[in-house]
Scaffold this active site. Structure first.
Site, PDB file in Angstrom:
ATOM      1  N   TYR A   1      -2.959  23.945  43.759  1.00  0.00           N
ATOM      2  CA  TYR A   1      -1.556  23.822  44.190  1.00  0.00           C
ATOM      3  C   TYR A   1      -1.372  24.361  45.609  1.00  0.00           C
ATOM      4  O   TYR A   1      -0.784  23.706  46.482  1.00  0.00           O
ATOM      5  CB  TYR A   1      -0.643  24.596  43.222  1.00  0.00           C
ATOM      6  CG  TYR A   1       0.748  24.873  43.758  1.00  0.00           C
ATOM      7  CD1 TYR A   1       1.677  23.851  43.886  1.00  0.00           C
ATOM      8  CD2 TYR A   1       1.132  26.163  44.145  1.00  0.00           C
ATOM      9  CE1 TYR A   1       2.965  24.108  44.390  1.00  0.00           C
ATOM     10  CE2 TYR A   1       2.402  26.425  44.640  1.00  0.00           C
ATOM     11  CZ  TYR A   1       3.312  25.388  44.763  1.00  0.00           C
ATOM     12  OH  TYR A   1       4.571  25.644  45.262  1.00  0.00           O
TER      13      TYR A   1
HETATM   14  P1  NAD Z   1      11.347  21.760  40.750  1.00  0.00           P
HETATM   15  O1  NAD Z   1      10.221  21.160  39.968  1.00  0.00           O
HETATM   16  O2  NAD Z   1      12.480  22.318  39.977  1.00  0.00           O
HETATM   17  O3  NAD Z   1      11.909  20.678  41.784  1.00  0.00           O
HETATM   18  C1  NAD Z   1      11.086  19.731  42.415  1.00  0.00           C
HETATM   19  C2  NAD Z   1      11.710  18.341  42.225  1.00  0.00           C
HETATM   20  O4  NAD Z   1      10.924  17.403  42.966  1.00  0.00           O
HETATM   21  C3  NAD Z   1      11.718  17.877  40.762  1.00  0.00           C
HETATM   22  O5  NAD Z   1      13.044  17.634  40.320  1.00  0.00           O
HETATM   23  C4  NAD Z   1      10.882  16.617  40.789  1.00  0.00           C
HETATM   24  O6  NAD Z   1      11.349  15.576  39.930  1.00  0.00           O
HETATM   25  C5  NAD Z   1      10.959  16.183  42.249  1.00  0.00           C
HETATM   26  N1  NAD Z   1       9.828  15.341  42.622  1.00  0.00           N
HETATM   27  C6  NAD Z   1       8.507  15.644  42.492  1.00  0.00           C
HETATM   28  N2  NAD Z   1       7.762  14.607  42.900  1.00  0.00           N
HETATM   29  C7  NAD Z   1       8.629  13.624  43.296  1.00  0.00           C
HETATM   30  C8  NAD Z   1       8.456  12.309  43.804  1.00  0.00           C
HETATM   31  N3  NAD Z   1       7.236  11.783  43.954  1.00  0.00           N
HETATM   32  N4  NAD Z   1       9.550  11.580  44.102  1.00  0.00           N
HETATM   33  C9  NAD Z   1      10.795  12.106  43.907  1.00  0.00           C
HETATM   34  N5  NAD Z   1      11.019  13.337  43.407  1.00  0.00           N
HETATM   35  C10 NAD Z   1       9.942  14.093  43.122  1.00  0.00           C
HETATM   36  O7  NAD Z   1      10.703  22.872  41.708  1.00  0.00           O
HETATM   37  P2  NAD Z   1      11.390  24.056  42.518  1.00  0.00           P
HETATM   38  O8  NAD Z   1      10.987  25.333  41.897  1.00  0.00           O
HETATM   39  O9  NAD Z   1      12.831  23.753  42.753  1.00  0.00           O
HETATM   40  O10 NAD Z   1      10.587  23.947  43.906  1.00  0.00           O
HETATM   41  C11 NAD Z   1      11.071  23.118  44.955  1.00  0.00           C
HETATM   42  C12 NAD Z   1      10.055  23.124  46.085  1.00  0.00           C
HETATM   43  O11 NAD Z   1       9.851  24.450  46.555  1.00  0.00           O
HETATM   44  C13 NAD Z   1       8.668  22.611  45.701  1.00  0.00           C
HETATM   45  O12 NAD Z   1       8.156  21.883  46.788  1.00  0.00           O
HETATM   46  C14 NAD Z   1       7.851  23.881  45.477  1.00  0.00           C
HETATM   47  O13 NAD Z   1       6.475  23.674  45.728  1.00  0.00           O
HETATM   48  C15 NAD Z   1       8.474  24.797  46.510  1.00  0.00           C
HETATM   49  N6  NAD Z   1       8.372  26.216  46.166  1.00  0.00           N
HETATM   50  C16 NAD Z   1       9.023  26.708  45.079  1.00  0.00           C
HETATM   51  C17 NAD Z   1       8.963  28.069  44.787  1.00  0.00           C
HETATM   52  C18 NAD Z   1       9.664  28.673  43.600  1.00  0.00           C
HETATM   53  O14 NAD Z   1       9.522  29.886  43.402  1.00  0.00           O
HETATM   54  N7  NAD Z   1      10.420  27.907  42.798  1.00  0.00           N
HETATM   55  C19 NAD Z   1       8.234  28.918  45.638  1.00  0.00           C
HETATM   56  C20 NAD Z   1       7.539  28.368  46.718  1.00  0.00           C
HETATM   57  C21 NAD Z   1       7.645  27.017  46.990  1.00  0.00           C
HETATM   58  C1  UGA Z   2       5.955  30.780  41.950  1.00  0.00           C
HETATM   59  C2  UGA Z   2       6.251  29.300  41.719  1.00  0.00           C
HETATM   60  O1  UGA Z   2       6.025  28.956  40.353  1.00  0.00           O
HETATM   61  C3  UGA Z   2       5.376  28.425  42.611  1.00  0.00           C
HETATM   62  O2  UGA Z   2       5.812  27.079  42.499  1.00  0.00           O
HETATM   63  C4  UGA Z   2       5.534  28.916  44.048  1.00  0.00           C
HETATM   64  O3  UGA Z   2       4.803  28.175  44.936  1.00  0.00           O
HETATM   65  C5  UGA Z   2       5.140  30.371  44.152  1.00  0.00           C
HETATM   66  O4  UGA Z   2       6.033  31.116  43.315  1.00  0.00           O
HETATM   67  C6  UGA Z   2       5.295  30.908  45.563  1.00  0.00           C
HETATM   68  O5  UGA Z   2       5.783  32.017  45.747  1.00  0.00           O
HETATM   69  O6  UGA Z   2       4.857  30.242  46.484  1.00  0.00           O
HETATM   70  P1  UGA Z   2       4.311  32.452  40.820  1.00  0.00           P
HETATM   71  O7  UGA Z   2       4.426  33.578  41.778  1.00  0.00           O
HETATM   72  O8  UGA Z   2       3.031  32.265  40.094  1.00  0.00           O
HETATM   73  O9  UGA Z   2       4.622  31.058  41.496  1.00  0.00           O
HETATM   74  O10 UGA Z   2       5.565  32.648  39.857  1.00  0.00           O
HETATM   75  P2  UGA Z   2       5.682  32.596  38.281  1.00  0.00           P
HETATM   76  O11 UGA Z   2       5.278  31.260  37.796  1.00  0.00           O
HETATM   77  O12 UGA Z   2       7.041  33.072  37.931  1.00  0.00           O
HETATM   78  O13 UGA Z   2       4.595  33.685  37.833  1.00  0.00           O
HETATM   79  C7  UGA Z   2       4.698  35.037  38.295  1.00  0.00           C
HETATM   80  C8  UGA Z   2       3.661  35.873  37.571  1.00  0.00           C
HETATM   81  O14 UGA Z   2       3.970  35.904  36.180  1.00  0.00           O
HETATM   82  C9  UGA Z   2       2.237  35.335  37.675  1.00  0.00           C
HETATM   83  O15 UGA Z   2       1.353  36.416  37.830  1.00  0.00           O
HETATM   84  C10 UGA Z   2       2.000  34.678  36.320  1.00  0.00           C
HETATM   85  O16 UGA Z   2       0.654  34.674  35.905  1.00  0.00           O
HETATM   86  C11 UGA Z   2       2.843  35.538  35.411  1.00  0.00           C
HETATM   87  N1  UGA Z   2       3.327  34.815  34.209  1.00  0.00           N
HETATM   88  C12 UGA Z   2       3.981  33.657  34.325  1.00  0.00           C
HETATM   89  C13 UGA Z   2       3.090  35.397  32.965  1.00  0.00           C
HETATM   90  O17 UGA Z   2       2.489  36.469  32.845  1.00  0.00           O
HETATM   91  N2  UGA Z   2       3.548  34.740  31.863  1.00  0.00           N
HETATM   92  C14 UGA Z   2       4.220  33.557  31.932  1.00  0.00           C
HETATM   93  O18 UGA Z   2       4.623  33.007  30.882  1.00  0.00           O
HETATM   94  C15 UGA Z   2       4.452  32.998  33.201  1.00  0.00           C
END
Ligand code: NAD
Ligand code: UGA
Length: 333
Positions: free
Chosen positions: A163
């Site tokens: 990822y």
């Molecule tokens: P999310 O899965 O809730 O939202 C992503 C959306 O993108 C989904 O609704 C999905 O249907 C849409 N999507 C994916 N592929 C597509 C395609 N081919 N065409 C049209 N739509 C498409 O995820 P999120 O947590 O809201 O994350 C949003 C963005 O931020 C992502 O790019 C993720 O990598 C990035 N990000 C998220 C976090 C986090 O903590 N949530 C942290 C770092 C980066």
């Molecule tokens: C999150 C998002 O899921 C990613 O999409 C994003 O890119 C990333 O943040 C980011 O900062 O860039 P992550 O930090 O792994 O990734 O967040 P969580 O999925 O909430 O996990 C946080 C921690 O909890 C990890 O160590 C994971 O192993 C742990 N975890 C998660 C558990 O112990 N149990 C669970 O059921 C889920």
């Protein structure tokens, strides 16, 4: 830092019309709602079908009643993108496949398609349609393992999961396009650090900890719970994202870290104290690609955008718990 409703003190540029990809997702739906509240017309694009996907329906319902929203259900891998971009002041590109752990499996091709190939199509379209600004969602995961100190945007990236490799490719692809002499689109890549809050993805830890506390279902902990994250409240992430549309053309990469460095054990303790219920923890093994610590160096984004986070982990988790405790996910305040 305290209240979950407090706006982050960042300058908001005037945007007339924008495109938000991933608008049916967690962060994208909050972003679209915040933009609509400032009077911006938002073209939201997402491939999820709300009629078949309750999570997407809940996210999109937060936009109901807000004027100026146009939703397009389309897969960005194949659809014509140019028409969405007519007269757009900016693209906020949040569509993608998130999540560190599933990226080792057969789903990897979807990560490549949605995080890399889609991004290439969007940058090509942005260039053709002369969109002035692209803000792209990158990830703290591009840093990989650290010594526990804060990660600077200039640090050498060492992505530790498939990822994270696709997210690094995604941001660098955008910046490579923008560096071309004939590209009219400037790019700001935001490295979000573990975003949480109402409507957070159900695979994420904060959602699971709060759900475990509210329902009595066990919580699976991957490792000993000493992993630390720079948890970022979603409204803060959204404020940084909107401000990024008005950043200087050479802003490049910016960390978006909530400043709420905490361990998973801290999150469990907050969930227990907010709900008054004990969580039954089942310890499992550490997952591949999971880094021990993420921590943003906040200086650059503060300098470039004047942004700093406004919501601490306790207040943000309270807001998330309140939204989970209600029958339908409401719009975040
Ligand atoms: P999310 O899965 O809730 O939202 C992503 C959306 O993108 C989904 O609704 C999905 O249907 C849409 N999507 C994916 N592929 C597509 C395609 N081919 N065409 C049209 N739509 C498409 O995820 P999120 O947590 O809201 O994350 C949003 C963005 O931020 C992502 O790019 C993720 O990598 C990035 N990000 C998220 C976090 C986090 O903590 N949530 C942290 C770092 C980066
Ligand atoms: C999150 C998002 O899921 C990613 O999409 C994003 O890119 C990333 O943040 C980011 O900062 O860039 P992550 O930090 O792994 O990734 O967040 P969580 O999925 O909430 O996990 C946080 C921690 O909890 C990890 O160590 C994971 O192993 C742990 N975890 C998660 C558990 O112990 N149990 C669970 O059921 C889920």
């Amino acid at each position: 830092m305290s209240e979950a409703t407090a706006p982050a003190p960042a300058a908001a540029p005037k945007l007339r019309r924008v495109v938000v990809t991933g608008a049916a997702g967690f962060i994208g739906s909050h972003l679209a709602a915040a933009l609509l509240r400032t009077g911006t017309t938002v073209i939201g694009v997402d491939r999820r079908d709300p009629a078949k996907d309750p999570g997407a329906a809940a996210n999109l319902s937060a936009l109901g009643g807000l004027r100026g929203y146009i939703h397009i259900q389309a897969d960005l891998l194949g659809c014509a993108i140019d028409p969405f971009l007519i007269e757009a002041d900016a693209i906020f590109h949040l569509a993608g496949i998130p999540g560190v752990r599933p990226s080792w499996g057969p789903q990897f091709s979807e990560y490549v398609q949605s995080n890399i190939l889609v991004t290439q199509r969007i940058m090509d379209a942005a260039t053709r349609m002369r969109v002035p600004r692209m803000v792209v969602a990158s990830s703290s995961s591009v840093y990989g393992p650290t010594n526990g100190g804060p990660s600077l945007e200039s640090d050498h990236p060492r992505p530790a999961s498939p990822y994270a490799v696709t997210k690094l490719a995604e941001e660098q692809l955008c910046l490579a396009h923008a560096a071309r002499g004939d590209c009219p689109t400037s790019v700001v890549a935001l490295r979000y650090f573990t975003v949480y809050g109402p409507r957070q993805r159900p695979d994420m830890f904060t959602h699971r900890a709060l759900t475990a506390a509210l329902t009595g279902q066990p919580l699976r902990l991957y490792g000993d719970g000493h992993q630390r994250r720079d948890f970022t409240y979603v409204n803060d992430a959204v404020a940084a994202t909107i401000a990024a549309a008005g950043a200087p053309d050479d802003a490049g990469i910016l960390n978006v870290g909530g400043g709420s460095g905490a361990s998973l054990i801290d999150v469990i303790n907050i969930a227990q104290s907010l709900t008054g219920r004990e969580i039954q923890v089942q310890q499992g093994h550490v997952r591949n690609g999971d880094v021990l610590v993420t921590r943003a160096d906040p200086r650059r984004i503060h300098q470039v955008l004047g942004w700093q986070p406004a919501v601490d982990l306790h207040a943000g988790m309270r807001a998330q718990m309140q939204s989970l405790a209600q029958p339908a996910y409401p719009a975040a305040a």
